[in-house]
Design a protein around this motif. Structure first.
Motif, PDB file in Angstrom:
ATOM      1  N   ILE A 176       0.847  -1.206   0.000  1.00  0.00           N
ATOM      2  CA  ILE A 176       0.000   0.000   0.000  1.00  0.00           C
ATOM      3  C   ILE A 176       0.878   1.250   0.000  1.00  0.00           C
ATOM      4  O   ILE A 176       0.629   2.198  -0.744  1.00  0.00           O
ATOM      5  CB  ILE A 176      -0.964   0.005   1.209  1.00  0.00           C
ATOM      6  N   GLN A 177       1.922   1.243   0.830  1.00  0.00           N
ATOM      7  CA  GLN A 177       2.813   2.404   0.909  1.00  0.00           C
ATOM      8  C   GLN A 177       3.474   2.684  -0.445  1.00  0.00           C
ATOM      9  O   GLN A 177       3.706   3.832  -0.795  1.00  0.00           O
ATOM     10  CB  GLN A 177       3.887   2.185   1.976  1.00  0.00           C
ATOM     11  N   ASN A 178       3.777   1.618  -1.196  1.00  0.00           N
ATOM     12  CA  ASN A 178       4.447   1.771  -2.486  1.00  0.00           C
ATOM     13  C   ASN A 178       3.483   1.898  -3.661  1.00  0.00           C
ATOM     14  O   ASN A 178       3.918   1.970  -4.801  1.00  0.00           O
ATOM     15  CB  ASN A 178       5.391   0.584  -2.733  1.00  0.00           C
ATOM     16  N   GLY A 179       2.180   1.885  -3.367  1.00  0.00           N
ATOM     17  CA  GLY A 179       1.195   2.028  -4.432  1.00  0.00           C
ATOM     18  C   GLY A 179       0.981   0.768  -5.262  1.00  0.00           C
ATOM     19  O   GLY A 179       0.406   0.830  -6.339  1.00  0.00           O
ATOM     20  N   ASN A 180       1.427  -0.370  -4.756  1.00  0.00           N
ATOM     21  CA  ASN A 180       1.239  -1.655  -5.450  1.00  0.00           C
ATOM     22  C   ASN A 180      -0.087  -2.273  -4.998  1.00  0.00           C
ATOM     23  O   ASN A 180      -0.109  -3.202  -4.199  1.00  0.00           O
ATOM     24  CB  ASN A 180       2.401  -2.616  -5.154  1.00  0.00           C
ATOM     25  N   TYR A 181      -1.182  -1.755  -5.522  1.00  0.00           N
ATOM     26  CA  TYR A 181      -2.495  -2.153  -5.037  1.00  0.00           C
ATOM     27  C   TYR A 181      -2.860  -3.588  -5.415  1.00  0.00           C
ATOM     28  O   TYR A 181      -3.541  -4.268  -4.651  1.00  0.00           O
ATOM     29  CB  TYR A 181      -3.549  -1.158  -5.518  1.00  0.00           C
ATOM     30  N   ASP A 182      -2.401  -4.049  -6.559  1.00  0.00           N
ATOM     31  CA  ASP A 182      -2.662  -5.446  -6.928  1.00  0.00           C
ATOM     32  C   ASP A 182      -1.978  -6.395  -5.937  1.00  0.00           C
ATOM     33  O   ASP A 182      -2.568  -7.393  -5.516  1.00  0.00           O
ATOM     34  CB  ASP A 182      -2.177  -5.743  -8.353  1.00  0.00           C
ATOM     35  N   ASP A 183      -0.748  -6.059  -5.552  1.00  0.00           N
ATOM     36  CA  ASP A 183      -0.040  -6.873  -4.557  1.00  0.00           C
ATOM     37  C   ASP A 183      -0.741  -6.810  -3.194  1.00  0.00           C
ATOM     38  O   ASP A 183      -0.836  -7.815  -2.484  1.00  0.00           O
ATOM     39  CB  ASP A 183       1.413  -6.413  -4.400  1.00  0.00           C
ATOM     40  N   ALA A 184      -1.228  -5.617  -2.849  1.00  0.00           N
ATOM     41  CA  ALA A 184      -1.921  -5.451  -1.570  1.00  0.00           C
ATOM     42  C   ALA A 184      -3.192  -6.300  -1.536  1.00  0.00           C
ATOM     43  O   ALA A 184      -3.491  -6.937  -0.518  1.00  0.00           O
ATOM     44  CB  ALA A 184      -2.251  -3.980  -1.335  1.00  0.00           C
ATOM     45  N   ILE A 185      -3.926  -6.315  -2.633  1.00  0.00           N
ATOM     46  CA  ILE A 185      -5.142  -7.135  -2.703  1.00  0.00           C
ATOM     47  C   ILE A 185      -4.783  -8.607  -2.578  1.00  0.00           C
ATOM     48  O   ILE A 185      -5.458  -9.373  -1.875  1.00  0.00           O
ATOM     49  CB  ILE A 185      -5.908  -6.858  -4.017  1.00  0.00           C
ATOM     50  N   GLU A 186      -3.709  -9.020  -3.223  1.00  0.00           N
ATOM     51  CA  GLU A 186      -3.252 -10.405  -3.129  1.00  0.00           C
ATOM     52  C   GLU A 186      -2.841 -10.748  -1.690  1.00  0.00           C
ATOM     53  O   GLU A 186      -3.153 -11.835  -1.187  1.00  0.00           O
ATOM     54  CB  GLU A 186      -2.090 -10.649  -4.087  1.00  0.00           C
ATOM     55  N   ASP A 187      -2.157  -9.818  -1.029  1.00  0.00           N
ATOM     56  CA  ASP A 187      -1.762 -10.043   0.366  1.00  0.00           C
ATOM     57  C   ASP A 187      -2.994 -10.199   1.261  1.00  0.00           C
ATOM     58  O   ASP A 187      -3.037 -11.086   2.122  1.00  0.00           O
ATOM     59  CB  ASP A 187      -0.890  -8.893   0.881  1.00  0.00           C
ATOM     60  N   TYR A 188      -3.992  -9.340   1.058  1.00  0.00           N
ATOM     61  CA  TYR A 188      -5.222  -9.428   1.848  1.00  0.00           C
ATOM     62  C   TYR A 188      -5.895 -10.782   1.617  1.00  0.00           C
ATOM     63  O   TYR A 188      -6.333 -11.442   2.568  1.00  0.00           O
ATOM     64  CB  TYR A 188      -6.169  -8.281   1.487  1.00  0.00           C
ATOM     65  N   ALA A 189      -5.952 -11.202   0.366  1.00  0.00           N
ATOM     66  CA  ALA A 189      -6.556 -12.496   0.034  1.00  0.00           C
ATOM     67  C   ALA A 189      -5.782 -13.636   0.687  1.00  0.00           C
ATOM     68  O   ALA A 189      -6.381 -14.613   1.177  1.00  0.00           O
ATOM     69  CB  ALA A 189      -6.613 -12.679  -1.477  1.00  0.00           C
ATOM     70  N   GLN A 190      -4.462 -13.524   0.719  1.00  0.00           N
ATOM     71  CA  GLN A 190      -3.646 -14.567   1.352  1.00  0.00           C
ATOM     72  C   GLN A 190      -3.871 -14.613   2.868  1.00  0.00           C
ATOM     73  O   GLN A 190      -3.878 -15.696   3.465  1.00  0.00           O
ATOM     74  CB  GLN A 190      -2.167 -14.355   1.041  1.00  0.00           C
ATOM     75  N   ILE A 191      -4.058 -13.451   3.479  1.00  0.00           N
ATOM     76  CA  ILE A 191      -4.356 -13.423   4.913  1.00  0.00           C
ATOM     77  C   ILE A 191      -5.673 -14.155   5.166  1.00  0.00           C
ATOM     78  O   ILE A 191      -5.768 -15.002   6.057  1.00  0.00           O
ATOM     79  CB  ILE A 191      -4.419 -11.978   5.457  1.00  0.00           C
ATOM     80  N   LEU A 192      -6.691 -13.831   4.367  1.00  0.00           N
ATOM     81  CA  LEU A 192      -7.983 -14.512   4.509  1.00  0.00           C
ATOM     82  C   LEU A 192      -7.849 -16.017   4.299  1.00  0.00           C
ATOM     83  O   LEU A 192      -8.471 -16.811   5.012  1.00  0.00           O
ATOM     84  CB  LEU A 192      -8.996 -13.956   3.512  1.00  0.00           C
ATOM     85  N   THR A 193      -7.034 -16.407   3.339  1.00  0.00           N
ATOM     86  CA  THR A 193      -6.812 -17.830   3.069  1.00  0.00           C
ATOM     87  C   THR A 193      -6.191 -18.520   4.282  1.00  0.00           C
ATOM     88  O   THR A 193      -6.581 -19.637   4.636  1.00  0.00           O
ATOM     89  CB  THR A 193      -5.922 -18.011   1.829  1.00  0.00           C
ATOM     90  N   GLN A 194      -5.231 -17.864   4.914  1.00  0.00           N
ATOM     91  CA  GLN A 194      -4.589 -18.440   6.096  1.00  0.00           C
ATOM     92  C   GLN A 194      -5.601 -18.610   7.231  1.00  0.00           C
ATOM     93  O   GLN A 194      -5.640 -19.665   7.877  1.00  0.00           O
ATOM     94  CB  GLN A 194      -3.414 -17.566   6.559  1.00  0.00           C
ATOM     95  N   CYS A 195      -6.403 -17.589   7.454  1.00  0.00           N
ATOM     96  CA  CYS A 195      -7.416 -17.667   8.514  1.00  0.00           C
ATOM     97  C   CYS A 195      -8.410 -18.789   8.219  1.00  0.00           C
ATOM     98  O   CYS A 195      -8.707 -19.618   9.086  1.00  0.00           O
ATOM     99  CB  CYS A 195      -8.180 -16.346   8.624  1.00  0.00           C
ATOM    100  N   THR A 196      -8.905 -18.794   6.996  1.00  0.00           N
ATOM    101  CA  THR A 196      -9.919 -19.772   6.601  1.00  0.00           C
ATOM    102  C   THR A 196      -9.386 -21.194   6.648  1.00  0.00           C
ATOM    103  O   THR A 196     -10.099 -22.117   7.062  1.00  0.00           O
ATOM    104  CB  THR A 196     -10.441 -19.445   5.190  1.00  0.00           C
ATOM    105  N   SER A 197      -8.142 -21.381   6.241  1.00  0.00           N
ATOM    106  CA  SER A 197      -7.593 -22.740   6.243  1.00  0.00           C
ATOM    107  C   SER A 197      -7.550 -23.318   7.649  1.00  0.00           C
ATOM    108  O   SER A 197      -7.851 -24.498   7.855  1.00  0.00           O
ATOM    109  CB  SER A 197      -6.207 -22.768   5.593  1.00  0.00           C
ATOM    110  N   CYS A 198      -7.208 -22.501   8.619  1.00  0.00           N
ATOM    111  CA  CYS A 198      -7.151 -22.975  10.001  1.00  0.00           C
ATOM    112  C   CYS A 198      -8.563 -23.226  10.544  1.00  0.00           C
ATOM    113  O   CYS A 198      -8.842 -24.271  11.124  1.00  0.00           O
ATOM    114  CB  CYS A 198      -6.413 -21.966  10.864  1.00  0.00           C
ATOM    115  N   HIS A 199      -9.454 -22.271  10.342  1.00  0.00           N
ATOM    116  CA  HIS A 199     -10.813 -22.414  10.854  1.00  0.00           C
ATOM    117  C   HIS A 199     -11.540 -23.589  10.213  1.00  0.00           C
ATOM    118  O   HIS A 199     -12.235 -24.338  10.895  1.00  0.00           O
ATOM    119  CB  HIS A 199     -11.601 -21.120  10.650  1.00  0.00           C
ATOM    120  N   SER A 200     -11.378 -23.760   8.923  1.00  0.00           N
ATOM    121  CA  SER A 200     -12.059 -24.874   8.256  1.00  0.00           C
ATOM    122  C   SER A 200     -11.473 -26.212   8.697  1.00  0.00           C
ATOM    123  O   SER A 200     -12.189 -27.202   8.804  1.00  0.00           O
ATOM    124  CB  SER A 200     -12.001 -24.731   6.739  1.00  0.00           C
ATOM    125  N   ARG A 201     -10.205 -26.241   8.966  1.00  0.00           N
ATOM    126  CA  ARG A 201      -9.561 -27.480   9.432  1.00  0.00           C
ATOM    127  C   ARG A 201     -10.132 -27.904  10.788  1.00  0.00           C
ATOM    128  O   ARG A 201     -10.437 -29.068  11.013  1.00  0.00           O
ATOM    129  CB  ARG A 201      -8.062 -27.259   9.534  1.00  0.00           C
TER     130      ARG A 201
END
Length: 137
Positions: A105-130
């Motif tokens: 976000i600081q560097n203006g790489n919004y596509d990367d930021a969206i991917e990072d957010y999605a990866q955070i959600l994936t990590q949370c979901t993988s643990c909860h679903s397990r």
């Protein structure tokens, strides 16, 4: 003497049960805070609020410690007792992605930021679903 032994054993059991209850309550509270941080992250990202992204990511990272310090075996059913080990790995990944999201976000790489957010959600979901997958069977 028997009464002393009985009281000592009872005190140990009570302390053990109370300790796991306190630990579980703390983890629940931290999970709610992490959910709030994720909502704040999404909102701040949507409005391109860099300060809000930094603050939300810090809030998320600061509450991840309970994933490392809590002993899931104390309060989870036997079928998912190994989830604590899995959660500790997820914690490291969430922290990495949250830090990268702030940098993106600081560097203006919004596509990367969206991917990072999605990866955070994936990590949370993988643990909860397990955990839920094994408990709800």
């Amino acid at each position: 003497m028997k009464i002393v032994k009985f009281l000592l054993i009872w005190a140990l059991v009570a302390t053990s049960l109370l300790g796991s209850k306190v630990e579980q309550d703390e983890l629940k509270s931290d999970m709610r805070t992490m959910l709030s941080a994720m909502e704040d992250l999404q909102r701040a990202g949507f409005y391109n609020n860099k300060k809000g992204v930094r603050e939300s990511a810090k809030k998320l990272i600061d509450n991840l410690d309970s994933l490392i310090t809590s002993d899931a075996r104390a309060y989870l059913p036997d079928a998912v007792a190994d989830a604590g080990k899995f959660a500790k790995k997820r914690e490291k990944m969430i922290k990495m992605y949250a830090n990268d999201l702030v940098e993106s976000i600081q560097n203006g790489n919004y596509d990367d930021a969206i991917e990072d957010y999605a990866q955070i959600l994936t990590q949370c979901t993988s643990c909860h679903s397990r955990i839920r997958k094994r408990v709800w069977k």
